[in-house]
Design a protein around this motif. Structure first.
Motif, PDB file in Angstrom:
ATOM      1  N   GLN A 215       0.829  -1.187   0.000  1.00  0.00           N
ATOM      2  CA  GLN A 215       0.000   0.000   0.000  1.00  0.00           C
ATOM      3  C   GLN A 215       0.876   1.253   0.000  1.00  0.00           C
ATOM      4  O   GLN A 215       1.994   1.247   0.517  1.00  0.00           O
ATOM      5  CB  GLN A 215      -0.920   0.012   1.223  1.00  0.00           C
ATOM      6  CG  GLN A 215      -1.948  -1.099   1.239  1.00  0.00           C
ATOM      7  CD  GLN A 215      -2.961  -0.950   0.124  1.00  0.00           C
ATOM      8  OE1 GLN A 215      -3.487   0.144  -0.110  1.00  0.00           O
ATOM      9  NE2 GLN A 215      -3.247  -2.032  -0.581  1.00  0.00           N
ATOM     10  N   GLY A 216       0.348   2.327  -0.584  1.00  0.00           N
ATOM     11  CA  GLY A 216       1.072   3.586  -0.623  1.00  0.00           C
ATOM     12  C   GLY A 216       0.294   4.627  -1.384  1.00  0.00           C
ATOM     13  O   GLY A 216      -0.880   4.415  -1.738  1.00  0.00           O
ATOM     14  N   PRO A 217       0.921   5.767  -1.672  1.00  0.00           N
ATOM     15  CA  PRO A 217       0.224   6.855  -2.361  1.00  0.00           C
ATOM     16  C   PRO A 217      -0.181   6.478  -3.782  1.00  0.00           C
ATOM     17  O   PRO A 217       0.428   5.611  -4.411  1.00  0.00           O
ATOM     18  CB  PRO A 217       1.262   7.986  -2.381  1.00  0.00           C
ATOM     19  CG  PRO A 217       2.298   7.594  -1.387  1.00  0.00           C
ATOM     20  CD  PRO A 217       2.310   6.113  -1.342  1.00  0.00           C
ATOM     21  N   CYS A 218      -1.193   7.165  -4.290  1.00  0.00           N
ATOM     22  CA  CYS A 218      -1.579   7.054  -5.699  1.00  0.00           C
ATOM     23  C   CYS A 218      -1.043   8.277  -6.431  1.00  0.00           C
ATOM     24  O   CYS A 218      -1.439   9.402  -6.145  1.00  0.00           O
ATOM     25  CB  CYS A 218      -3.095   6.979  -5.857  1.00  0.00           C
ATOM     26  SG  CYS A 218      -3.634   6.893  -7.594  1.00  0.00           S
TER      27      CYS A 218
ATOM     28  N   ASN B  32       5.825   0.876  -3.930  1.00  0.00           N
ATOM     29  CA  ASN B  32       4.613   0.835  -3.123  1.00  0.00           C
ATOM     30  C   ASN B  32       3.624   1.854  -3.663  1.00  0.00           C
ATOM     31  O   ASN B  32       4.007   2.890  -4.201  1.00  0.00           O
ATOM     32  CB  ASN B  32       4.928   1.147  -1.661  1.00  0.00           C
ATOM     33  CG  ASN B  32       5.867   0.142  -1.042  1.00  0.00           C
ATOM     34  OD1 ASN B  32       5.849  -1.039  -1.391  1.00  0.00           O
ATOM     35  ND2 ASN B  32       6.721   0.604  -0.129  1.00  0.00           N
ATOM     36  N   GLY B  33       2.341   1.558  -3.486  1.00  0.00           N
ATOM     37  CA  GLY B  33       1.316   2.484  -3.931  1.00  0.00           C
ATOM     38  C   GLY B  33       0.747   2.115  -5.278  1.00  0.00           C
ATOM     39  O   GLY B  33       0.736   0.948  -5.675  1.00  0.00           O
TER      40      GLY B  33
ATOM     41  N   MET C 179       7.494   6.111  -2.482  1.00  0.00           N
ATOM     42  CA  MET C 179       6.966   4.986  -3.251  1.00  0.00           C
ATOM     43  C   MET C 179       8.054   4.000  -3.667  1.00  0.00           C
ATOM     44  O   MET C 179       7.764   2.844  -3.975  1.00  0.00           O
ATOM     45  CB  MET C 179       6.216   5.495  -4.479  1.00  0.00           C
ATOM     46  CG  MET C 179       5.040   6.393  -4.158  1.00  0.00           C
ATOM     47  SD  MET C 179       4.229   7.084  -5.636  1.00  0.00           S
ATOM     48  CE  MET C 179       3.414   5.617  -6.297  1.00  0.00           C
TER      49      MET C 179
END
Length: 301
Positions: free
Chosen positions: A25-28, A61-62, A214
């Motif tokens: 999981q992480g930023p978009c 990530n993300g 990320m």
């Protein structure tokens, strides 16, 4: 894994887009280019970037949402600034409230992409009549957490200059007005592109991802210079435009930056520098219309 999808535009072909999910999981991060049809460095970079992801196991990530060419009809037609079907500048109609193709595209961006974005990168380049220095526009009005995230990203980008902006009617600037941290990256110019420039855009994407946490691998950071008090000169009428400097060149206060004449050679207006500074970007088209941008200049903070 790369998933291909389309932004559905009623009555027209969908806009090609990609979603790439990271391992955790992480930023978009939303990355868009091709708002203006004849600005080619961004589309070339994103097409290469997507192929790179497909062929290599990118450890991040993300999530990435990528649109290589938002204005496809302008892109295929090599059009300066506008969407072919309605003649509108897609980057000047946010928030969209009409029913023509440019408005429909803008609505899709607003309704489908904005809500998912933790950060938005809008990639532009000098149009067929523009030359420019590599630069990033950022919202001068951003505050608190939004400002902190923007500052963290842009100060690590390997562009030449950072330019504050008060605009709120463009794709990236309207997103900022809604609280979505966003930047506008400019590379290229005069409707040209090179693989080297595209690679630099890809580097800027990795620099953005690194700043957002990320990716964990090392990325070389840039040291862009901050611009203050930018000045934007526009043409008061149609005429023949003669710039006196090149993008990136420095000048002294009072020097003539360019002159506008009519077809007979009679002077319409002479544009003089209001301070010592440098040319950020400028119109290099000989013929200009009323309201066309002529020069943007600033001084290093």
């Amino acid at each position: 894994m790369v998933r291909e999808f389309g932004l559905e535009i009623e009555g027209f072909d969908p806009v090609l887009a990609y979603e790439v999910k990271g391992k955790e999981q992480g930023p978009c991060l939303v990355i868009i280019s091709g708002v203006h049809g004849a600005e080619y460095v961004g589309p070339r970079a994103l097409m290469t970037f997507v192929e790179k992801i497909k062929n290599e196991d990118l450890d991040f990530n993300g999530r990435l949402l990528i649109i290589p060419v938002l204005n496809e009809s302008g892109f295929y037609g090599g059009l300066k600034q506008v969407v072919a079907e309605d003649g509108l500048n897609l980057n000047r109609i946010f928030p969209a409230n009409g029913s023509t193709k440019a408005h429909l595209i803008a609505k899709e961006v607003q309704e489908k992409l904005y809500p998912q974005a933790d950060f938005l990168l809008d990639i532009h380049g000098g149009d067929i009549n523009e030359e420019l220095e590599p630069l990033v526009f950022f919202p001068a009005y951003a505050e608190d957490g939004q400002k902190n995230m923007i500052d963290k990203v842009m100060t690590n980008l390997s562009t030449t200059y950072l330019v504050p902006s008060q605009a709120k009617n463009g794709l990236y600037s309207y997103a900022n007005s809604l609280g979505i941290p966003s930047l506008l990256l400019e590379r290229g110019g005069m409707g040209l592109w090179t693989d080297e420039e595209a690679d630099l855009v890809i580097l800027n994407i990795f620099q953005t991802m690194k700043a957002l946490g990320m990716i964990s691998f090392d990325v070389k950071n840039g040291k862009p210079k901050m611009i203050k008090d930018p000045v934007y000169l526009s043409s008061p009428s149609r005429g023949v435009w003669y710039p006196k400097f090149k993008a990136g060149e420095f000048f002294d206060k009072g020097e003539v930056l360019g002159v506008l004449k009519d077809l007979r050679g009679d002077m319409i207006e002479k544009f003089e520098a209001s301070y010592d500074g440098l040319i950020l970007y400028q119109n290099i088209g000989l013929g200009v219309c009323e309201g066309d941008h002529l020069i943007a200049y600033g001084k290093i903070s």
